[in-house]
Design a protein around this motif. Structure first.
Motif, PDB file in Angstrom:
ATOM      1  N   ALA A 204     -33.557  66.438 -23.645  1.00 31.28           N
ATOM      2  CA  ALA A 204     -33.477  65.780 -24.953  1.00 31.28           C
ATOM      3  C   ALA A 204     -32.502  66.529 -25.858  1.00 31.28           C
ATOM      4  O   ALA A 204     -32.883  67.148 -26.860  1.00 31.28           O
ATOM      5  CB  ALA A 204     -34.860  65.716 -25.582  1.00 31.28           C
ATOM      6  N   LEU A 205     -31.234  66.495 -25.464  1.00 32.86           N
ATOM      7  CA  LEU A 205     -30.182  67.163 -26.218  1.00 32.86           C
ATOM      8  C   LEU A 205     -29.079  66.156 -26.528  1.00 32.86           C
ATOM      9  O   LEU A 205     -28.881  65.192 -25.795  1.00 32.86           O
ATOM     10  CB  LEU A 205     -29.593  68.326 -25.412  1.00 32.86           C
ATOM     11  CG  LEU A 205     -30.572  69.416 -24.945  1.00 32.86           C
ATOM     12  CD1 LEU A 205     -29.849  70.410 -24.040  1.00 32.86           C
ATOM     13  CD2 LEU A 205     -31.186  70.144 -26.136  1.00 32.86           C
ATOM     14  N   VAL A 206     -28.341  66.404 -27.613  1.00 34.37           N
ATOM     15  CA  VAL A 206     -27.227  65.527 -27.979  1.00 34.37           C
ATOM     16  C   VAL A 206     -26.046  66.374 -28.456  1.00 34.37           C
ATOM     17  O   VAL A 206     -26.225  67.511 -28.919  1.00 34.37           O
ATOM     18  CB  VAL A 206     -27.612  64.525 -29.088  1.00 34.37           C
ATOM     19  CG1 VAL A 206     -28.645  63.537 -28.585  1.00 34.37           C
ATOM     20  CG2 VAL A 206     -28.115  65.256 -30.328  1.00 34.37           C
ATOM     21  N   VAL A 207     -24.863  65.800 -28.334  1.00 39.94           N
ATOM     22  CA  VAL A 207     -23.643  66.444 -28.811  1.00 39.94           C
ATOM     23  C   VAL A 207     -23.291  65.864 -30.183  1.00 39.94           C
ATOM     24  O   VAL A 207     -23.230  64.637 -30.341  1.00 39.94           O
ATOM     25  CB  VAL A 207     -22.475  66.197 -27.831  1.00 39.94           C
ATOM     26  CG1 VAL A 207     -21.175  66.786 -28.388  1.00 39.94           C
ATOM     27  CG2 VAL A 207     -22.787  66.781 -26.463  1.00 39.94           C
ATOM     28  N   LEU A 208     -23.067  66.734 -31.156  1.00 42.53           N
ATOM     29  CA  LEU A 208     -22.676  66.251 -32.478  1.00 42.53           C
ATOM     30  C   LEU A 208     -21.299  65.579 -32.397  1.00 42.53           C
ATOM     31  O   LEU A 208     -20.440  65.998 -31.616  1.00 42.53           O
ATOM     32  CB  LEU A 208     -22.622  67.410 -33.481  1.00 42.53           C
ATOM     33  CG  LEU A 208     -23.947  68.102 -33.819  1.00 42.53           C
ATOM     34  CD1 LEU A 208     -23.741  69.111 -34.940  1.00 42.53           C
ATOM     35  CD2 LEU A 208     -25.011  67.096 -34.198  1.00 42.53           C
ATOM     36  N   PRO A 209     -21.069  64.538 -33.191  1.00 42.95           N
ATOM     37  CA  PRO A 209     -19.798  63.813 -33.129  1.00 42.95           C
ATOM     38  C   PRO A 209     -18.588  64.639 -33.571  1.00 42.95           C
ATOM     39  O   PRO A 209     -17.465  64.362 -33.142  1.00 42.95           O
ATOM     40  CB  PRO A 209     -20.021  62.616 -34.053  1.00 42.95           C
ATOM     41  CG  PRO A 209     -21.147  63.016 -34.958  1.00 42.95           C
ATOM     42  CD  PRO A 209     -22.024  63.905 -34.133  1.00 42.95           C
ATOM     43  N   GLU A 210     -18.821  65.647 -34.404  1.00 47.91           N
ATOM     44  CA  GLU A 210     -17.708  66.500 -34.845  1.00 47.91           C
ATOM     45  C   GLU A 210     -17.445  67.588 -33.804  1.00 47.91           C
ATOM     46  O   GLU A 210     -18.353  68.315 -33.415  1.00 47.91           O
ATOM     47  CB  GLU A 210     -18.041  67.184 -36.170  1.00 47.91           C
ATOM     48  CG  GLU A 210     -18.250  66.260 -37.345  1.00 47.91           C
ATOM     49  CD  GLU A 210     -18.720  67.046 -38.562  1.00 47.91           C
ATOM     50  OE1 GLU A 210     -17.867  67.621 -39.260  1.00 47.91           O
ATOM     51  OE2 GLU A 210     -19.945  67.085 -38.802  1.00 47.91           O
ATOM     52  N   SER A 211     -16.195  67.724 -33.383  1.00 51.07           N
ATOM     53  CA  SER A 211     -15.844  68.812 -32.458  1.00 51.07           C
ATOM     54  C   SER A 211     -15.163  69.933 -33.237  1.00 51.07           C
ATOM     55  O   SER A 211     -14.580  69.695 -34.296  1.00 51.07           O
ATOM     56  CB  SER A 211     -14.916  68.315 -31.346  1.00 51.07           C
ATOM     57  OG  SER A 211     -13.679  67.896 -31.878  1.00 51.07           O
ATOM     58  N   LEU A 212     -15.258  71.140 -32.712  1.00 56.18           N
ATOM     59  CA  LEU A 212     -14.625  72.278 -33.377  1.00 56.18           C
ATOM     60  C   LEU A 212     -13.139  72.368 -33.054  1.00 56.18           C
ATOM     61  O   LEU A 212     -12.326  72.685 -33.905  1.00 56.18           O
ATOM     62  CB  LEU A 212     -15.326  73.579 -32.979  1.00 56.18           C
ATOM     63  CG  LEU A 212     -16.708  73.796 -33.575  1.00 56.18           C
ATOM     64  CD1 LEU A 212     -17.315  75.085 -33.047  1.00 56.18           C
ATOM     65  CD2 LEU A 212     -16.626  73.850 -35.098  1.00 56.18           C
ATOM     66  N   SER A 213     -12.790  72.113 -31.791  1.00 53.30           N
ATOM     67  CA  SER A 213     -11.372  72.189 -31.432  1.00 53.30           C
ATOM     68  C   SER A 213     -11.111  71.524 -30.088  1.00 53.30           C
ATOM     69  O   SER A 213     -11.897  71.687 -29.160  1.00 53.30           O
ATOM     70  CB  SER A 213     -10.915  73.655 -31.367  1.00 53.30           C
ATOM     71  OG  SER A 213     -11.561  74.335 -30.311  1.00 53.30           O
ATOM     72  N   PRO A 214      -9.992  70.785 -29.984  1.00 57.13           N
ATOM     73  CA  PRO A 214      -9.589  70.255 -28.681  1.00 57.13           C
ATOM     74  C   PRO A 214      -8.971  71.381 -27.863  1.00 57.13           C
ATOM     75  O   PRO A 214      -8.479  72.360 -28.428  1.00 57.13           O
ATOM     76  CB  PRO A 214      -8.547  69.193 -29.052  1.00 57.13           C
ATOM     77  CG  PRO A 214      -7.960  69.697 -30.331  1.00 57.13           C
ATOM     78  CD  PRO A 214      -9.081  70.391 -31.059  1.00 57.13           C
ATOM     79  N   GLU A 215      -8.999  71.272 -26.540  1.00 55.30           N
ATOM     80  CA  GLU A 215      -8.426  72.312 -25.708  1.00 55.30           C
ATOM     81  C   GLU A 215      -8.083  71.754 -24.333  1.00 55.30           C
ATOM     82  O   GLU A 215      -8.430  70.609 -24.010  1.00 55.30           O
ATOM     83  CB  GLU A 215      -9.404  73.481 -25.559  1.00 55.30           C
ATOM     84  CG  GLU A 215     -10.739  73.089 -24.945  1.00 55.30           C
ATOM     85  CD  GLU A 215     -11.759  74.217 -24.964  1.00 55.30           C
ATOM     86  OE1 GLU A 215     -11.724  75.046 -25.875  1.00 55.30           O
ATOM     87  OE2 GLU A 215     -12.599  74.247 -24.046  1.00 55.30           O
ATOM     88  N   VAL A 216      -7.393  72.562 -23.535  1.00 53.30           N
ATOM     89  CA  VAL A 216      -7.057  72.171 -22.169  1.00 53.30           C
ATOM     90  C   VAL A 216      -7.402  73.304 -21.221  1.00 53.30           C
ATOM     91  O   VAL A 216      -7.398  74.472 -21.587  1.00 53.30           O
ATOM     92  CB  VAL A 216      -5.554  71.822 -22.029  1.00 53.30           C
ATOM     93  CG1 VAL A 216      -5.233  70.520 -22.739  1.00 53.30           C
ATOM     94  CG2 VAL A 216      -4.664  72.947 -22.543  1.00 53.30           C
ATOM     95  N   PHE A 217      -7.729  72.937 -19.973  1.00 55.77           N
ATOM     96  CA  PHE A 217      -8.059  73.915 -18.940  1.00 55.77           C
ATOM     97  C   PHE A 217      -6.828  74.208 -18.083  1.00 55.77           C
ATOM     98  O   PHE A 217      -6.037  73.321 -17.783  1.00 55.77           O
ATOM     99  CB  PHE A 217      -9.159  73.391 -18.021  1.00 55.77           C
ATOM    100  CG  PHE A 217     -10.516  73.287 -18.647  1.00 55.77           C
ATOM    101  CD1 PHE A 217     -10.859  74.041 -19.756  1.00 55.77           C
ATOM    102  CD2 PHE A 217     -11.463  72.420 -18.122  1.00 55.77           C
ATOM    103  CE1 PHE A 217     -12.115  73.960 -20.323  1.00 55.77           C
ATOM    104  CE2 PHE A 217     -12.732  72.317 -18.674  1.00 55.77           C
ATOM    105  CZ  PHE A 217     -13.053  73.092 -19.789  1.00 55.77           C
TER     106      PHE A 217
END
Length: 262
Positions: A204-217
């Protein structure tokens, strides 16, 4: 014009000699194995299955790359907080485990081109009062020590300053367990890992709609191991062309979200 052309030719010649002097790819081929450093509790990139075998998206990619280089892949679990030391002391040949490319890391090591996009996000318990970053003011937030989540939090000073405490954990899964036990109010982590964990575990977990930063692997190597890096990059691009990369990516994510060659 002739001088410019001559200078350009000299530069190419110098680069070619430097690459020839770099024996990193040949060294891996001679020992017959590519040692991959990873956090083995980072699904779906690299983790242990029910049989205690190390599996994952990055593992499948790396196995195919190693096969094309004519060597065996050896996944080597490491302390993620000491990953640069593990690499520089030659205990591993590369870091390939949802490894975020940052300007700071590019100063210390050589990277392939990005192969996957990601973002740093905040995970909270479903039904909690936390629906935005601002709502976490005065609360405790957890993250993995030495991870790009820590870098993302540092890059958001106003949000970090608003928190009561930042708690560091050895790995993301431990952080999520503490979130479930209400030891922390939220966890900052990779979007891909968060989505995978929530879908697999049905927690029962959710991800907040606001992200801190985009990134690439990307895949990280010692700064001077350019021949090995280019060998891996070449194999990934060949896998893109013949459809192998799309097949592996679709098996893990349901669609081809890889960015190799894009």
């Amino acid at each position: 014009m002739k001088r410019i052309l001559l200078a350009a030719l000299c530069l190419v010649a110098l680069q070619s000699r430097a690459l020839a002097a770099d024996g990193s790819l040949q060294a891996v081929k001679q020992k017959g194995k590519l040692v991959l450093g990873l956090d083995d509790s980072f699904p779906p990139m690299g983790f242990r299955n029910e049989s205690n075998q190390i599996v994952g998206y990055d593992i499948d990619l790396a196995k195919e790359v190693a096969k094309r280089l004519g060597v065996q892949l050896v996944p080597q679990p490491i302390d993620w907080n000491a990953k640069e030391q593990e690499l520089n002391t030659h205990k591993i040949d590369c870091i390939w485990n949802g490894f975020t490319i940052t300007d700071e890391r590019k100063q210390a090591m050589a990277f392939t081109k990005p192969y996957l996009r990601n973002a740093q996000v905040v995970v909270v318990k479903k039904g909690s009062p936390f629906t935005t970053l601002a709502s976490l003011k005065g609360k405790k937030v957890g993250l993995q020590a030495g991870s790009s989540a820590a870098n993302a939090l540092d890059a958001a000073p106003a949000f970090k300053k608003s928190l009561k405490e930042v708690v560091e954990f050895k790995d993301n899964l431990t952080a999520l367990m503490d979130l479930e036990a209400r030891g922390v109010d939220a966890v900052v982590m990779d979007l891909i890992l968060a989505n995978d964990n929530i879908q697999r575990s049905k927690k029962a977990l959710v991800v907040l709609p606001e992200s801190l930063s985009p990134e690439v692997f990307g895949v990280g190597f010692r700064k001077n191991d350019l021949a090995l890096r280019d060998g891996v990059q070449g194999a990934l691009e060949a896998m893109r062309k013949d459809g192998t990369l799309a097949k592996i990516t679709t098996q893990w994510f349901g669609s081809d979200i890889s960015v190799v060659g894009k």
